[in-house]
Design an enzyme around this catalytic site. Structure first.
Site, PDB file in Angstrom:
ATOM      1  N   CYS A 143       0.837  -1.196   0.000  1.00 11.04           N
ATOM      2  CA  CYS A 143       0.000   0.000   0.000  1.00 11.04           C
ATOM      3  C   CYS A 143       0.878   1.254   0.000  1.00 11.04           C
ATOM      4  O   CYS A 143       1.624   1.465  -0.948  1.00 11.04           O
ATOM      5  CB  CYS A 143      -0.986  -0.035   1.166  1.00 11.04           C
ATOM      6  SG  CYS A 143      -2.346   1.164   0.978  1.00 11.04           S
ATOM      7  N   HIS A 183      -3.682  -4.748  -0.187  1.00 12.74           N
ATOM      8  CA  HIS A 183      -3.224  -5.336   1.076  1.00 12.74           C
ATOM      9  C   HIS A 183      -3.315  -6.859   1.012  1.00 12.74           C
ATOM     10  O   HIS A 183      -4.407  -7.411   1.193  1.00 12.74           O
ATOM     11  CB  HIS A 183      -4.094  -4.839   2.233  1.00 12.74           C
ATOM     12  CG  HIS A 183      -3.862  -3.422   2.619  1.00 12.74           C
ATOM     13  ND1 HIS A 183      -2.920  -3.046   3.559  1.00 12.74           N
ATOM     14  CD2 HIS A 183      -4.441  -2.284   2.192  1.00 12.74           C
ATOM     15  CE1 HIS A 183      -2.938  -1.739   3.701  1.00 12.74           C
ATOM     16  NE2 HIS A 183      -3.854  -1.244   2.878  1.00 12.74           N
ATOM     17  N   GLU A 218      -2.408  -8.905   3.263  1.00  9.96           N
ATOM     18  CA  GLU A 218      -2.783  -9.373   4.597  1.00  9.96           C
ATOM     19  C   GLU A 218      -4.264  -9.180   4.893  1.00  9.96           C
ATOM     20  O   GLU A 218      -4.771  -9.692   5.895  1.00  9.96           O
ATOM     21  CB  GLU A 218      -1.931  -8.683   5.670  1.00  9.96           C
ATOM     22  CG  GLU A 218      -2.333  -7.262   6.038  1.00  9.96           C
ATOM     23  CD  GLU A 218      -1.873  -6.201   5.053  1.00  9.96           C
ATOM     24  OE1 GLU A 218      -2.005  -5.019   5.376  1.00  9.96           O
ATOM     25  OE2 GLU A 218      -1.386  -6.561   3.950  1.00  9.96           O
TER      26      GLU A 218
END
Length: 202
Positions: free
Chosen positions: A79, A183, A185
């Site tokens: 990001c 992202h 994650e």
């Protein structure tokens, strides 16, 4: 060992939790020596480019990241962390980045009309070239984005794009330096596959 760069900006917990779920060793690093002792590094980030770069420089980890990249250590920016890999950003002024990837970060609002900014939500990926980060993924996999700025003039480094009014740079790579605008994650199984692939990059 994967080092997660801590410079006061970024959600480190969710990233560390994802790596733990995959059975990968990781640690939070906030100084040069700790970063140098890791096999690979992840640069997360949320917020404004200028503020984040200032905080990173105060830690001295900006120079460490550049030197470790030059040594061939795998580095992943996520990001805002990806945006910081570029030469410059035009987010609320003009700011110098790490310069590890050629190109610049520009406002989506200048090119995207009729859609909400920030771009927030799930979008599918189009792979522009084969890349080790995506070896476990498929064309059209969905990932999670939250951003108001995007990388431009970086065609040689783009590995994946998505579409949000315009073609948006979703991922880049220059040698051992990787970046994802989305992202991993926060992208479920799709993102976990990318983190696992990053851990296997030679």
């Amino acid at each position: 060992m994967i080092g997660i760069i801590d410079y006061g900006v970024g959600n480190l917990f969710s990233l560390k939790s994802s790596l733990r779920y995959l059975g990968l060793e990781s640690k939070i690093v906030s100084d040069k020596a700790a970063a140098e002792n890791c096999d690979r590094l992840i640069l997360p980030g949320v917020g404004a480019f200028g503020d984040a770069m200032e905080k990173l420089r105060k830690t001295g980890l900006d120079e460490t990241l550049v030197k470790e990249a030059e040594k061939g250590k795998p580095i992943l920016g996520i990001c805002l962390g990806m945006q910081m890999l570029f030469e410059k950003s035009y987010e609320y002024g003009e700011h110098t980045g790490l310069g590890l990837v050629g190109g610049e970060v520009c406002p989506l609002s200048a090119d995207v009309k009729g859609l909400k900014i920030p771009h927030m939500g799930w979008n599918d990926l189009h792979f522009e070239k084969n890349d080790p980060l995506f070896k476990y993924n498929r064309e059209g996999d969905f990932v999670y984005f939250v951003h108001s700025f995007y990388a431009k003039n970086c065609e040689n480094s783009v590995t994946a794009t998505t579409f949000y009014g315009v073609k948006v740079t979703a991922a880049v790579r220059k040698d051992n330096v990787f970046g994802t605008q989305f992202h991993p994650e926060k992208s479920g199984e799709t993102g976990l596959k990318m983190l696992r692939a990053f851990a296997e990059v030679k």
